[in-house]
Design an enzyme around this catalytic site. Structure first.
Site, PDB file in Angstrom:
ATOM      1  N   THR A  41      46.664   5.841 -14.524  1.00  0.00           N
ATOM      2  CA  THR A  41      47.911   5.213 -14.077  1.00  0.00           C
ATOM      3  C   THR A  41      49.021   5.307 -15.106  1.00  0.00           C
ATOM      4  O   THR A  41      50.192   5.452 -14.751  1.00  0.00           O
ATOM      5  CB  THR A  41      47.653   3.732 -13.729  1.00  0.00           C
ATOM      6  OG1 THR A  41      46.696   3.665 -12.678  1.00  0.00           O
ATOM      7  CG2 THR A  41      48.928   3.033 -13.290  1.00  0.00           C
ATOM      8  N   ASP A 110      42.896  11.070 -11.910  1.00  0.00           N
ATOM      9  CA  ASP A 110      42.717   9.675 -11.537  1.00  0.00           C
ATOM     10  C   ASP A 110      41.303   9.311 -11.980  1.00  0.00           C
ATOM     11  O   ASP A 110      40.364  10.085 -11.776  1.00  0.00           O
ATOM     12  CB  ASP A 110      42.863   9.538 -10.023  1.00  0.00           C
ATOM     13  CG  ASP A 110      42.737   8.100  -9.547  1.00  0.00           C
ATOM     14  OD1 ASP A 110      41.680   7.493  -9.798  1.00  0.00           O
ATOM     15  OD2 ASP A 110      43.663   7.604  -8.910  1.00  0.00           O
ATOM     16  N   SER A 111      41.125   8.144 -12.578  1.00  0.00           N
ATOM     17  CA  SER A 111      39.822   7.850 -13.188  1.00  0.00           C
ATOM     18  C   SER A 111      38.698   7.733 -12.163  1.00  0.00           C
ATOM     19  O   SER A 111      37.522   7.803 -12.524  1.00  0.00           O
ATOM     20  CB  SER A 111      39.886   6.581 -14.043  1.00  0.00           C
ATOM     21  OG  SER A 111      39.999   5.423 -13.246  1.00  0.00           O
ATOM     22  N   SER A 112      39.029   7.575 -10.887  1.00  0.00           N
ATOM     23  CA  SER A 112      37.974   7.538  -9.870  1.00  0.00           C
ATOM     24  C   SER A 112      37.280   8.897  -9.759  1.00  0.00           C
ATOM     25  O   SER A 112      36.175   8.981  -9.213  1.00  0.00           O
ATOM     26  CB  SER A 112      38.541   7.122  -8.514  1.00  0.00           C
ATOM     27  OG  SER A 112      39.508   8.059  -8.064  1.00  0.00           O
ATOM     28  N   THR A 142      42.279   2.903 -15.298  1.00  0.00           N
ATOM     29  CA  THR A 142      41.583   1.628 -15.468  1.00  0.00           C
ATOM     30  C   THR A 142      40.340   1.478 -14.591  1.00  0.00           C
ATOM     31  O   THR A 142      39.432   0.727 -14.930  1.00  0.00           O
ATOM     32  CB  THR A 142      42.529   0.453 -15.162  1.00  0.00           C
ATOM     33  OG1 THR A 142      42.996   0.557 -13.811  1.00  0.00           O
ATOM     34  CG2 THR A 142      43.717   0.456 -16.110  1.00  0.00           C
ATOM     35  N   ASP A 143      40.287   2.182 -13.461  1.00  0.00           N
ATOM     36  CA  ASP A 143      39.212   1.918 -12.500  1.00  0.00           C
ATOM     37  C   ASP A 143      37.830   2.200 -13.078  1.00  0.00           C
ATOM     38  O   ASP A 143      36.862   1.480 -12.773  1.00  0.00           O
ATOM     39  CB  ASP A 143      39.417   2.741 -11.229  1.00  0.00           C
ATOM     40  CG  ASP A 143      40.504   2.167 -10.336  1.00  0.00           C
ATOM     41  OD1 ASP A 143      40.914   1.010 -10.582  1.00  0.00           O
ATOM     42  OD2 ASP A 143      40.939   2.857  -9.411  1.00  0.00           O
TER      43      ASP A 143
END
Length: 449
Positions: A41, A110-112, A142-143
């Site tokens: 993010t 994206d960390s996902s 952050t996820d």
């Protein structure tokens, strides 16, 4: 005997003086930090398809808060200023500066979408640049940030430099962003506070990396460490919690002359008929090394009222090798699952139990009933993230036997769990052919936990 003691004293004084001289030289120079930007993010922008990670813009990084353009790099080591361009510098902090270079990964994620391959890539980059930098900051979404921080804590052994994972809830380009404060704080701590382990910095708090879990999608206070205090907090100044930096308190006895032990470091010297100095032990820490083999065949079973044995059985099939079992309360589970869990353990699947409650740990009250019958390993107060990545790390270690892995799951390796020495959950092992169940017993002088 007197001559030996004098020699030992002279040797130790020489070591201390050399260390002090080196400390004086390094204490007065600016610190250099490598930033590994993986995405997340903090660098996202809004597109027609939603938020997507973008390279960090020069305009943001060269703002006065993040870069002093008038800094004189003449005293910076040549191989640093020539090989790491651009080299940025923060304003003065306690009469010193933090210099830093950002390495942006080609594929910003994206960390996902993070997986074990990316954890290994980050660890290899830290190893590659380990000797050139004083510390490392990993910018991350952050996820899954807590998973990455936990994994790195096990992969990077014997760290002598800080590795800080951080990011933000709101992109750094937006007005109400927490990105600048998190990034800036992580750089300051990595440069000037040698908390030499993998940590996670968020909302003015520095946590042990394998103790955190994400608690909120809407608050800047997005992470918590429910069973361990923060290692440091940043306000007007930086407050380091030195008591919190110990992985385990040393055991001491009131009934023996051998009253103290150093569970994580050998004695520096022993005195008997003669004095034996352990020169290897005087380095303070073993050499840094990295583990890059992780077993991806691990998973999590979250118990719930009404879960059937058929569901558990379907999960405990090839290729699964390790499972984190999220049990009720202090380690309770439905009786009808015991047989399937036992069958899974009999097939060689390593199952470790942690509580669904954020605070506290599995205890022997329940472990002694259900989980012990099922041969499930107690996981103390580990977070789900720590337990899963620890399983992956240990199962990836080809130098360990299954019995050693089971013991190490219960042992504090990187400060990831609380060891209660006097109330430790017993387990059975073999000592010269005889079973013992006390966590304090020894076998041929070697500790069996």
């Amino acid at each position: 005997m007197t001559k030996i003691l004098v020699d030992v004293i002279v040797f130790l004084l020489l070591v201390i003086s050399c260390a002090a001289a080196l400390s004086d030289r390094t204490a007065n120079r600016d610190r250099v930090v490598l930033v590994l930007y993986t995405g997340g993010t903090i660098g996202m922008k809004l597109t027609p398809d939603g938020y997507r990670p973008y390279p960090l813009e020069d305009g943001i990084l060269e703002s006065e808060q993040f870069h002093n353009k008038s800094y004189d790099f003449s005293e910076t080591e040549d191989h640093i200023k020539n090989n790491y361009i651009p080299l940025l510098t923060l304003p003065f902090y306690k009469e010193k500066r933090t210099l830093y270079h950002i390495q942006q990964y080609r594929e910003l994620l994206d960390s996902s979408n993070m997986n074990m391959t990316h954890w290994i890539m980050i660890a290899k980059d830290i190893q590659k640049y380990y000797n050139d930098f004083d510390g490392f900051v990993v910018l991350h979404g952050t996820d899954t940030m807590a998973y990455t921080a936990s994994a790195l804590s096990f992969m990077l052994e014997n760290l002598t430099k800080p590795v800080i994972v951080t990011g933000s809830q709101v992109p750094i380009y937006e007005v109400m962003s927490d990105g600048s404060a998190n990034f800036h704080g992580a750089l300051v701590i990595a440069g000037h506070h040698p908390i030499n382990e993998v940590t996670l910095y968020f909302n003015h708090k520095l946590f042990r990396g394998n103790r955190v879990t994400k608690r909120s999608t809407e608050s800047f206070d997005a992470f918590e460490s429910p069973n361990h205090p923060p290692l440091a907090t940043i306000g007007i100044s930086v407050h380091v919690n030195h008591a919190g930096n110990t992985g385990i308190e040393p055991f001491k006895s009131t009934e023996s002359f051998d009253a103290f032990e150093s569970p994580n470091h050998p004695p520096l010297a022993t005195i008997g008929i003669s004095v034996h100095v352990n020169h290897a032990g005087n380095t303070g820490i073993e050499p840094f090394k990295m583990h890059t083999t992780l077993n991806e065949n691990v998973g999590v079973i979250w118990l719930y009222p009404g879960i059937t044995s058929a569901i558990v059985k379907s999960f405990l099939q090839d290729p699964i090798k390790g499972v984190v079992l999220k049990t009720f309360g202090s380690g309770n589970l439905p009786e009808h699952l015991v047989e399937e869990l036992k069958n899974g353990c009999d097939k060689g699947i390593m199952i470790v139990s942690t509580s669904q409650c954020a605070v506290g740990q599995v205890t022997d009250d329940y472990f002694g009933k259900m989980l012990k019958k099922a041969r499930v390993i107690p996981g103390a107060d580990m977070t789900t993230e720590a337990a899963l990545t620890k399983l992956s790390y240990l199962l990836g270690r080809s130098d360990l036997s299954d019995e050693e892995r089971k013991q190490m799951l219960q042992r504090n390796l990187r400060g990831e769990l609380t060891v209660k020495i006097h109330n430790a959950i017993p387990y059975q092992a073999s000592c010269n052919g005889e079973e013992f169940v006390s966590s304090k017993q020894h076998c041929n002088g070697n500790r069996k936990i």
